[in-house]
Motif scaffolding. Structure first.
Motif, mmCIF file in Angstrom:
data_model
loop_
_atom_site.group_PDB
_atom_site.id
_atom_site.type_symbol
_atom_site.label_atom_id
_atom_site.label_comp_id
_atom_site.label_asym_id
_atom_site.label_seq_id
_atom_site.Cartn_x
_atom_site.Cartn_y
_atom_site.Cartn_z
ATOM 1 N N ILE A 105 -4.651 0.212 -8.626
ATOM 2 C CA ILE A 105 -3.391 -0.543 -8.620
ATOM 3 C C ILE A 105 -2.520 -0.066 -9.778
ATOM 4 C CG2 ILE A 105 -2.368 -2.843 -8.776
ATOM 5 C CD1 ILE A 105 -5.110 -3.960 -7.811
ATOM 6 N N SER A 106 -1.270 0.196 -9.451
ATOM 7 C CA SER A 106 -0.340 0.615 -10.508
ATOM 8 C C SER A 106 0.167 -0.590 -11.286
ATOM 9 C CB SER A 106 0.867 1.342 -9.911
ATOM 10 O OG SER A 106 1.866 1.492 -10.914
ATOM 11 N N PHE A 107 0.312 -0.432 -12.609
ATOM 12 C CA PHE A 107 0.985 -1.485 -13.358
ATOM 13 C C PHE A 107 2.383 -1.061 -13.798
ATOM 14 C CE2 PHE A 107 -0.022 0.738 -17.086
ATOM 15 C CZ PHE A 107 -1.386 0.794 -17.332
ATOM 16 N N ASP A 108 2.915 -0.109 -13.056
ATOM 17 C CA ASP A 108 4.306 0.290 -13.280
ATOM 18 C C ASP A 108 5.030 0.114 -11.943
ATOM 19 O OD1 ASP A 108 6.726 1.360 -13.917
ATOM 20 O OD2 ASP A 108 5.957 3.260 -14.676
ATOM 21 N N ALA A 109 5.250 -1.163 -11.594
ATOM 22 C CA ALA A 109 5.785 -1.470 -10.272
ATOM 23 C C ALA A 109 7.162 -0.867 -10.051
ATOM 24 C CB ALA A 109 5.828 -2.985 -10.072
ATOM 25 N N ALA A 110 7.928 -0.654 -11.103
ATOM 26 C CA ALA A 110 9.287 -0.149 -10.939
ATOM 27 C C ALA A 110 9.299 1.302 -10.494
ATOM 28 C CB ALA A 110 10.060 -0.310 -12.252
ATOM 29 N N ARG A 111 8.458 2.125 -11.073
ATOM 30 C CA ARG A 111 8.505 3.562 -10.783
ATOM 31 C C ARG A 111 7.449 4.007 -9.786
ATOM 32 N NH1 ARG A 111 8.570 6.342 -16.499
ATOM 33 N NH2 ARG A 111 6.934 4.785 -16.798
ATOM 34 N N LEU A 167 -11.675 4.961 2.039
ATOM 35 C CA LEU A 167 -12.585 4.584 0.955
ATOM 36 C C LEU A 167 -11.862 4.242 -0.347
ATOM 37 C CD1 LEU A 167 -15.620 4.330 0.407
ATOM 38 C CD2 LEU A 167 -15.660 6.756 -0.169
ATOM 39 N N TRP A 168 -10.686 4.883 -0.517
ATOM 40 C CA TRP A 168 -9.998 4.725 -1.802
ATOM 41 C C TRP A 168 -8.547 4.335 -1.519
ATOM 42 C CZ3 TRP A 168 -9.779 9.152 -6.037
ATOM 43 C CH2 TRP A 168 -9.253 8.606 -7.229
ATOM 44 N N ARG A 169 -8.198 3.099 -1.821
ATOM 45 C CA ARG A 169 -6.854 2.575 -1.548
ATOM 46 C C ARG A 169 -6.031 2.504 -2.829
ATOM 47 N NH1 ARG A 169 -7.188 -0.505 3.271
ATOM 48 N NH2 ARG A 169 -4.937 -0.744 3.075
ATOM 49 N N PHE A 170 -4.747 2.764 -2.673
ATOM 50 C CA PHE A 170 -3.813 2.652 -3.801
ATOM 51 C C PHE A 170 -2.775 1.595 -3.462
ATOM 52 C CE2 PHE A 170 -4.607 6.194 -6.742
ATOM 53 C CZ PHE A 170 -5.624 6.834 -6.051
ATOM 54 N N MET A 171 -2.438 0.750 -4.408
ATOM 55 C CA MET A 171 -1.475 -0.319 -4.158
ATOM 56 C C MET A 171 -0.569 -0.529 -5.367
ATOM 57 S SD MET A 171 -4.077 -2.958 -2.254
ATOM 58 C CE MET A 171 -2.920 -3.860 -1.274
ATOM 59 N N ASP A 200 0.842 -1.195 0.000
ATOM 60 C CA ASP A 200 0.000 0.000 0.000
ATOM 61 C C ASP A 200 0.881 1.250 0.000
ATOM 62 O OD1 ASP A 200 0.881 0.396 2.569
ATOM 63 O OD2 ASP A 200 -1.021 -0.092 3.535
ATOM 64 N N THR A 201 0.298 2.401 0.177
ATOM 65 C CA THR A 201 1.058 3.653 0.055
ATOM 66 C C THR A 201 2.025 3.871 1.218
ATOM 67 O OG1 THR A 201 -0.823 4.793 1.054
ATOM 68 C CG2 THR A 201 -0.658 4.853 -1.350
ATOM 69 N N THR A 202 1.915 3.056 2.270
ATOM 70 C CA THR A 202 2.893 3.168 3.364
ATOM 71 C C THR A 202 3.991 2.118 3.222
ATOM 72 O OG1 THR A 202 1.754 1.631 4.851
ATOM 73 C CG2 THR A 202 1.051 3.947 4.913
ATOM 74 N N GLY A 203 3.864 1.271 2.222
ATOM 75 C CA GLY A 203 4.864 0.240 2.000
ATOM 76 C C GLY A 203 4.523 -1.091 2.647
ATOM 77 N N SER A 248 -9.237 -0.414 -10.361
ATOM 78 C CA SER A 248 -8.720 0.208 -11.587
ATOM 79 C C SER A 248 -7.220 0.027 -11.670
ATOM 80 C CB SER A 248 -9.071 1.696 -11.599
ATOM 81 O OG SER A 248 -8.581 2.329 -10.430
ATOM 82 N N PHE A 249 -6.686 0.086 -12.864
ATOM 83 C CA PHE A 249 -5.246 -0.057 -13.112
ATOM 84 C C PHE A 249 -4.745 1.195 -13.816
ATOM 85 C CE2 PHE A 249 -6.936 -4.286 -12.733
ATOM 86 C CZ PHE A 249 -5.996 -4.924 -11.932
#
Lengths: 228, 424
Positions: A127-133, A152-156, A67-70, A87-88
């Protein structure tokens, strides 16, 4: 219509804050309200919740991401007991009419979910599909730029390419790196923007793309999936 | 106007961005907005011609190529299935191609090497999956899934039929029956800005697989053709209105500009070009806007600025171009004899190139040559650019455009093949 807001300005602000790379003129038309209006307020009234069926499209797996805290968190834990809108994106997406536009729609959806008292029944997962950056810190900046409420809205982001590939395959999300004439990776990905509605049983019940990623349509679909 | 067109192109491109002709592709599909490199032609196999199998034939369509207008690849499937229509998945990585006779669906990978499509899957359970639909016709991309209109049913091989949905990886999702008052099926197209879907109507297997000479003499059989266009709530997949359009309305083409709330079709048996338009009260109506004549019009294509409709006629092998700037009045502005018969016609996304093929149905085709022909607008006239002879491979049916840029290779770099995604 996005009630009382200036979506173009919100988007511009988000791009500035996150520091996405500049967009090349030939693939970056001026983003104007006319377009935003077309995407967010198409000429129809969505059918009422429960008046239609959303059959199961596919069952998705659970994946351990960051998640956004690692912290390592499984997608099933985030989605447990809730209808999820998954979403991606990637934060460096140069196509302002792609990922940033989707995130703008999700921002509006977040507001509507709160307004309609669905905050406890639904979750947004980007969810990001650019895991490197897209490190946790980078995603945190992006989430903040779009006003994401962590409740309500999580980013991973994925810990490695293998997990990411499995995740994308499970959802059926395409993604292809774009190379320049000398064969160097440009930092851009070609992808069809898709947003997935996943029920409490981990089953995809609808897939949206720009054109009908209309917040009220998604809200009605969530209510349809939740049932009476 | 130019700015509006650019904007629309961008909108559709971004919309997951942007049918067999490029201008009728699903709004959920990325478009070939520039010069197409290839034309994929789903081709009927003919006994004694090559291996006799149906095949997906690649024609090089780039004028800068040494192979311009030539067949550069052929991917056969086993047997003859009444090859007819085909369509891409929403990511344009696969082309699904149907057999109207066998009801098999052949899935080709067109992304790994866009010049050389490869058969990767055959769906053999369409009839069983769908509860008896027969004759998969239009393959239309929706996000994450394929919408397929059928022509017939397994119970009586007549025209009562429906629509089916499958996931992109070939798993059945659901069947949607045509309404009882309008049971026939043919084409299906969505206008996402209006949340409206249109379906048209043809005829069942016992008619389309019958020799046309016999069929025309059978007065009872000739009554078994569709006469309706159905307007649906797309999101709910529910029929809203049945429009009576006598004479088998076939291909449907939505206008592309966002304030153009209308579509076109043509009727095979009555020879009319028909406007389908939304009235002020939100209901829909039709109007015959041009008399094409007793030519059996089959495929139509729309110009990207909604200014023209191209009509190919099977009966007289002629391509006609109608000015539909005023959609309520079609004006014939050009016509060109293509051959003994003609079927599909496809416009490029920029509107400057037009392609046509010859074959309609195996039992209806006349003796003669089969071909793909390429044209371009030059000085206000359609000018012939090439003819590809199909006599060595079969009969040319539907065309779908391919581009190197949808493949895995680097942009402008012919040799490098991208491996794993660039995630480190």
């Amino acid at each position: 219509v996005i009630r009382g807001r200036r979506p173009a300005l919100v988007l511009l602000l988000a791009v500035v804050i996150v520091g996405a790379p500049p967009v090349r003129a030939h693939d970056a038309p001026r983003l104007d309200d006319e377009f935003i209006k077309g995407v967010f307020s198409p000429s129809f009234v969505p059918p009422p919740p429960g008046s239609y069926e959303l059959p199961v499209v596919a069952k998705v797996g659970s994946f351990v991401l960051r998640d956004t805290t690692g912290r390592r968190v499984s997608t099933s834990a985030v989605m447990s007991g809730k209808v999820a809108v998954v979403s991606f994106i990637y934060t460096a997406c140069a196509d302002r009419l792609g990922c940033p536009l989707a995130s703008t729609a999700l921002r509006e959806l977040q507001t509507r979910l709160r307004d309609e008292g669905l905050g406890g029944e639904a979750v947004l997962l980007t969810i990001s599909f650019d895991a490197a950056r897209d490190t946790p810190a980078q995603l945190a900046k992006y989430a903040s730029a779009f006003g994401a409420d962590p409740a309500l809205w999580r980013f991973m982001t994925a810990p490695d390419a293998r997990v990411l590939d499995d995740l994308l395959r499970s959802y059926g999300q395409d993604r292809a790196p774009v190379y320049d004439e000398r064969g160097r990776f440009t930092g851009r990905y070609r992808h069809v923007l898709k947003v997935f509605l996943v029920d409490r049983g981990g089953r995809i019940r609808n897939v949206y793309s720009t054109g009908f990623l209309v917040p009220q349509v998604v809200v009605n679909d969530i209510k349809t999936v939740l049932g009476p | 106007m130019k700015r509006t067109l650019v904007l629309i192109a961008v909108i559709l491109l971004a919309a997951g961005a942007a049918g067999a002709d490029e201008t009728c592709q699903s709004p959920f599909l990325p478009k070939v907005t520039g010069q197409e490199d290839y034309i994929y032609v789903w081709t009927l196999g003919i006994k004694g011609v090559a291996d006799g199998n149906d095949s997906l034939v690649t024609v090089d369509a780039n004028p800068s190529s040494a192979n311009y207008g030539k067949i550069v690849h052929r991917a056969p499937v086993r047997g003859q299935h009444e090859a007819h229509h085909a369509g891409f998945t929403d990511d344009r990585r696969q082309l699904w191609a149907g057999g109207l006779d066998s009801s098999l669906i052949f899935v080709f990978d067109v992304a790994t090497d866009p010049a050389r499509p490869r058969l990767v899957k055959t769906i053999t359970t369409f009839v069983k999956d769908t509860g008896g639909l027969v004759g998969p016709h239009t393959f239309y991309a929706l996000p994450g899934r394929m919408l397929i209109s059928a022509l017939s049913n397994s119970k009586d091989s007549g025209g009562r039929t429906g629509l089916a949905e499958y996931t992109n990886d070939g798993k059945f999702i659901r069947t949607i029956s045509m309404p009882a008052e309008a049971p026939y099926g043919y084409d299906v197209r969505v206008n996402i800005n209006l949340n409206r879907m249109l379906t048209s109507s043809f005829s069942g297997k016992k008619n389309y697989m019958r020799p046309v000479g016999e069929l025309l003499k059978d007065a009872e059989a000739m009554k078994q053709f569709g006469d309706s266009v159905v307007v649906w709530d797309f999101h709910a997949r529910k029929p809203l209105q049945i429009l009576r359009v006598p004479g088998a309305p076939l291909e449907l083409r939505w206008a592309l500009l966002p304030n153009h709330h209308y579509a076109f079709t043509s009727t095979a048996l009555t020879g009319q070009l028909v406007l389908i338009y939304r009235r002020d009260d939100g209901t829909w109506a039709t109007k015959n806007i041009a008399e094409i004549g007793n030519t059996i019009p089959v495929d139509i294509s729309i110009a990207p600025d909604d200014s023209k409709i191209y009509v190919n006629s099977y009966g007289d092998g002629t391509l006609r171009v109608y000015d539909v700037t005023n959609p309520h009045e079609g004006k014939l502005i050009q016509q060109m004899k293509l051959g003994e018969q003609a079927n599909m016609v496809s416009t490029s996304w920029d509107g400057t190139r037009v392609y046509a093929t010859s074959s309609l149905l195996s039992q209806w085709d006349k003796p003669g040559d089969h071909w793909l022909k390429g044209f371009a607008w030059e000085g206000g006239q359609l000018v012939s650019k090439f003819t590809t002879d199909f006599s060595g491979v079969g009969r040319a049916h539907i065309m779908n455009f391919g581009a190197k840029s949808f493949g895995p290779r680097a942009e402008g770099t012919p040799s490098r093949v991208a491996g794993r995604p660039a995630v480190r």
